[in-house]
Enzyme design. Structure first.
Site, PDB file in Angstrom:
ATOM      1  N   ASN A   1       0.847  -1.200   0.000  1.00  0.00           N
ATOM      2  CA  ASN A   1       0.000   0.000   0.000  1.00  0.00           C
ATOM      3  C   ASN A   1       0.878   1.243   0.000  1.00  0.00           C
ATOM      4  O   ASN A   1       2.101   1.145  -0.059  1.00  0.00           O
ATOM      5  CB  ASN A   1      -0.952  -0.027   1.205  1.00  0.00           C
ATOM      6  CG  ASN A   1      -0.183  -0.109   2.496  1.00  0.00           C
ATOM      7  OD1 ASN A   1       0.583   0.772   2.834  1.00  0.00           O
ATOM      8  ND2 ASN A   1      -0.364  -1.212   3.232  1.00  0.00           N
TER       9      ASN A   1
ATOM     10  N   PRO B   1      -2.334 -12.074  10.287  1.00  0.00           N
ATOM     11  CA  PRO B   1      -2.678 -11.888  11.702  1.00  0.00           C
ATOM     12  C   PRO B   1      -2.974 -10.415  11.963  1.00  0.00           C
ATOM     13  O   PRO B   1      -2.367  -9.536  11.347  1.00  0.00           O
ATOM     14  CB  PRO B   1      -1.408 -12.313  12.442  1.00  0.00           C
ATOM     15  CG  PRO B   1      -0.319 -12.311  11.420  1.00  0.00           C
ATOM     16  CD  PRO B   1      -0.967 -12.536  10.087  1.00  0.00           C
TER      17      PRO B   1
HETATM   18  O1  PMT Z   1       2.934   6.042   6.587  1.00  0.00           O
HETATM   19  P1  PMT Z   1       2.352   7.373   6.124  1.00  0.00           P
HETATM   20  O2  PMT Z   1       2.516   7.575   4.643  1.00  0.00           O
HETATM   21  O3  PMT Z   1       2.889   8.521   6.925  1.00  0.00           O
HETATM   22  O4  PMT Z   1       0.774   7.341   6.353  1.00  0.00           O
HETATM   23  C1  PMT Z   1       0.252   7.252   7.642  1.00  0.00           C
HETATM   24  C2  PMT Z   1      -0.876   6.223   7.729  1.00  0.00           C
HETATM   25  C3  PMT Z   1      -2.083   6.712   6.929  1.00  0.00           C
HETATM   26  C4  PMT Z   1      -0.410   4.861   7.208  1.00  0.00           C
HETATM   27  C5  PMT Z   1      -1.205   6.032   9.260  1.00  0.00           C
HETATM   28  O5  PMT Z   1      -1.453   7.246   9.818  1.00  0.00           O
HETATM   29  C6  PMT Z   1      -2.383   5.116   9.483  1.00  0.00           C
HETATM   30  O6  PMT Z   1      -3.527   5.491   9.379  1.00  0.00           O
HETATM   31  N1  PMT Z   1      -2.027   3.859   9.816  1.00  0.00           N
HETATM   32  C7  PMT Z   1      -2.981   2.771   9.975  1.00  0.00           C
HETATM   33  C8  PMT Z   1      -3.315   2.213   8.626  1.00  0.00           C
HETATM   34  C9  PMT Z   1      -4.228   0.999   8.739  1.00  0.00           C
HETATM   35  O7  PMT Z   1      -3.813  -0.060   8.430  1.00  0.00           O
HETATM   36  O8  PMT Z   1      -5.391   1.261   9.251  1.00  0.00           O
HETATM   37  P2  PMT Z   1      -6.553   0.106   9.498  1.00  0.00           P
HETATM   38  O9  PMT Z   1      -7.752   0.917   9.791  1.00  0.00           O
HETATM   39  O10 PMT Z   1      -6.574  -0.846   8.344  1.00  0.00           O
HETATM   40  O11 PMT Z   1      -6.042  -0.663  10.777  1.00  0.00           O
HETATM   41  C10 PMT Z   1      -6.440  -0.305  12.100  1.00  0.00           C
HETATM   42  C11 PMT Z   1      -5.315  -0.593  13.068  1.00  0.00           C
HETATM   43  O12 PMT Z   1      -5.045  -1.998  13.062  1.00  0.00           O
HETATM   44  C12 PMT Z   1      -4.008   0.099  12.740  1.00  0.00           C
HETATM   45  O13 PMT Z   1      -3.424   0.524  13.952  1.00  0.00           O
HETATM   46  C13 PMT Z   1      -3.178  -1.006  12.077  1.00  0.00           C
HETATM   47  O14 PMT Z   1      -1.762  -0.799  12.314  1.00  0.00           O
HETATM   48  C14 PMT Z   1      -3.682  -2.238  12.797  1.00  0.00           C
HETATM   49  N2  PMT Z   1      -3.598  -3.475  12.009  1.00  0.00           N
HETATM   50  C15 PMT Z   1      -4.313  -3.622  10.859  1.00  0.00           C
HETATM   51  C16 PMT Z   1      -4.279  -4.829  10.179  1.00  0.00           C
HETATM   52  C17 PMT Z   1      -3.479  -5.871  10.704  1.00  0.00           C
HETATM   53  N3  PMT Z   1      -3.416  -7.042  10.065  1.00  0.00           N
HETATM   54  N4  PMT Z   1      -2.793  -5.704  11.824  1.00  0.00           N
HETATM   55  C18 PMT Z   1      -2.837  -4.540  12.502  1.00  0.00           C
HETATM   56  O15 PMT Z   1      -2.191  -4.369  13.535  1.00  0.00           O
END
Ligand code: PMT
Length: 402
Positions: free
Chosen positions: A210, A305
Site C-alpha cells: 500500500n 494476523p
Molecule cells: O505512513 P504514512 O505515509 O505517513 O501514512 C500514515 C498512515 C495513513 C499509514 C497512518 O497514519 C495510518 O492510518 N495507519 C494505519 C493504517 C491501517 O492499516 O489502518 P486500518 O484501519 O486498516 O487498521 C487499524 C489498526 O489496526 C491500525 O493501527 C493497524 O496498524 C492495525 N492493524 C491492521 C491490520 C493488521 N493485520 N494488523 C494490525 O495491527
C-alpha cells in the site's frame, strides 16, 4: 548530536545592536540540524541586512506583511504553520510590548499571533529598559502565556552600561532552543511503534502492498524520544532515516511484523500501531517468477494476523493505541475499531484526502478514547506527533492511576 533534526525554526530578528548575533545563531541552529527561516522587523534591517541572513539561512528573508509577491510565495499563515518553534532573538523592549499586547502591526507580531507553535524570546536591551516596570509587566504577561524566555544575560552593554539586558550567546540560545523540544513527559517509559507498509510476496519479484511511507510512524518515534521515552520502531520497507536514539527493527511482511511486535512486548509500556499492515497475503508465494502464459489469473489471499488485536489481548498487554485509516464515516468507523480491537485509544485518519494521510508530509486526525474525542487540525506529521504524544501520555497516565 542533531537535537534539532527535522525541526523548522522561524527566527524573528528585531531592532537592536544584538541583531548581528542572529547571523551566528542561524549557524548554531543549523549545526543542530534545524531548518531556519528568518523574519526581520523594519528596525532589525537597520542593524543587519536581510541579504546576510538570507545567505546564511539559505531561504528568502521575510519582512513585509503587505508584500503580495512574498505572500504568494509563502504567505504569513503558511509561515506560521511551517514553524515548529518561533525564536525571537534579539527581542527588543518594543517587540516584547507589542507581543504582550497582542498587536499584529507587522509580519513578526502577526506570525506570533497566527502560529500554534511555541514561542521563545531572547530579550536584549539597555539594563534600565529591562528593569523598567513596563518591560517587567510585559515579561510577566508573556511568561503567563507560556512564552519561553531565554535570558537575558548580565554584563557590559554596547551603550557602556553594566547590568542585565545582554542577549545570550548564540551557542547557548541554540541549546535552549533544542531543550524546548524535550518534554520529559514519557521519561522511563518504553514505547513500541510500528510504521510503514508491509509487503506480501506473490513471487520473488512481485508483491501486494500500500501507499504508506512510514512518515507518520517515524515522526511519532522522534516525538516519543523527545518526550524521554525509549523507543523501538518496527518498520516495514520504507526509505526513511532512523531518528537518533531509536532502536529500529526492519521487517517486510505482516507475519514478520507480527513476530517482531510480540517479541518486543516484554519491554513495552505503550504500543502504537501506525503501520498500514496488509490485511491479506497470497496463500502461496511461489519460488520462481510467474510467467505471462495466461490472459487472466487469480491469486488466492488469506488473512494476515491482526497485530494490534494480538497486542491488546496479550498477557503482557501494554497501553494500546491504534490508527484507523478510513475514506468515509471516519470517526464512526474508528470508534468501531476501538471497541472491536480492544484498544485504549485510536487515531482516526481520513485517507481519502491526498493532502493528508498516506505519503503526505501533513496530517489531520481525530483522537478517540472511551470517554471522549479531540480533533487535531492539519499540521506537519512532526508537529502533529508532538500533540499526539501529549494526548497519549495523558491518557496513559490516567489509565495507570485507575
Ligand atoms: O505512513 P504514512 O505515509 O505517513 O501514512 C500514515 C498512515 C495513513 C499509514 C497512518 O497514519 C495510518 O492510518 N495507519 C494505519 C493504517 C491501517 O492499516 O489502518 P486500518 O484501519 O486498516 O487498521 C487499524 C489498526 O489496526 C491500525 O493501527 C493497524 O496498524 C492495525 N492493524 C491492521 C491490520 C493488521 N493485520 N494488523 C494490525 O495491527
Amino acid at each position: 548530536m542533531q537535537q534539532l533534526n527535522n525541526k523548522q525554526i522561524l527566527l524573528g530578528v528585531t531592532g537592536g545592536i544584538a541583531a548581528y548575533k542572529a547571523a551566528e545563531l542561524i549557524r548554531r541552529l543549523q549545526d543542530f540540524g534545524a531548518e531556519v527561516r528568518v523574519v526581520m522587523t523594519k528596525g532589525a534591517q537597520e542593524f543587519i541586512t536581510p541579504l546576510t541572513l538570507q545567505a546564511l539561512s539559505g531561504n528568502p528573508v521575510h519582512y513585509d506583511l503587505l508584500d503580495t509577491e512574498a505572500e504568494a510565495a509563502m504567505g504569513h499563515i503558511e509561515l506560521a504553520r511551517w514553524a515548529d518553534l518561533v525564536v525571537v532573538a534579539p527581542a527588543s523592549a518594543d517587540f516584547m510590548a507589542r507581543l504582550a499586547s497582542g498587536q499584529a502591526d507587522d509580519l513578526l507580531t502577526t506570525l506570533c499571533l497566527a502560529t500554534d507553535a511555541g514561542i521563545a524570546i531572547a530579550p536584549a536591551m539597555n539594563q534600565a529598559m529591562w528593569r523598567d516596570s513596563s518591560t517587567q509587566a510585559n515579561l510577566q504577561t508573556l511568561i503567563d502565556r507560556q512564552v519561553a524566555i531565554f535570558g537575558p544575560g548580565d554584563g557590559s552593554q554596547a551603550c557602556g552600561d553594566i547590568g542585565p539586558g545582554r542577549m545570550l550567546e548564540a551557542a547557548t540560545l541554540a541549546e535552549m532552543t533544542a531543550d524546548q523540544f524535550q518534554s520529559r513527559e514519557l521519561d522511563g517509559i518504553s514505547v513500541v511503534i510500528t510504521a510503514g507498509p508491509t509487503r506480501e510476496a506473490i513471487d520473488p519479484v512481485r508483491y501486494i502492498s500500500n501507499h504508506s511511507s512510514g512518515k507518520m510512524g517515524f515522526a511519532l518515534a522522534q516525538a516519543a524520544i523527545e518526550a524521554g521515552a525509549s523507543v523501538t520502531l518496527i518498520a516495514g520497507p520504507v526509505s526513511l532515516a532512523t531518528p537518533d536514539r531509536v532502536q529500529r527493527i526492519d521487517v517486510e511482511s505482516a507475519e514478520q511484523m507480527h513476530r517482531a511486535t510480540l517479541d518486543s512486548l516484554a519491554k513495552c509500556d505503550i504500543f502504537i500501531g501506525a503501520a498500514a499492515v496488509a490485511d491479506y497475503r497470497p496463500a502461496t508465494s511461489v519460488k520462481q517468477k510467474i510467467k505471462k502464459s495466461v490472459d487472466t489469473m487469480s491469486i488466492e489471499l488469506v488473512r494476515n494476523p491482526d497485530i494490534i488485536s494480538a497486542v491488546a489481548s496479550h498477557k503482557q498487554r501494554p497501553f494500546t493505541v491504534g490508527f484507523a485509516a478510513e475514506t468515509q464515516d471516519v470517526v464512526s468507523y474508528a470508534k468501531g475499531k476501538l471497541v472491536k480491537k480492544n484498544l485504549d485509544l485510536i487515531i482516526a485518519n481520513d485517507v481519502s484526502n491526498a493532502e493528508i494521510g498516506f505519503n503526505s508530509d501533513n496530517n489531520a486526525v481525530t483522537v478517540i478514547w472511551n470517554k471522549g474525542e479531540k480533533a487535531l487540525p492539519t499540521a506537519s506529521k512532526q508537529q502533529l506527533s508532538r500533540c499526539l504524544l501529549k494526548e497519549i501520555s495523558q491518557s496513559y497516565k490516567e489509565n495507570q492511576a485507575t
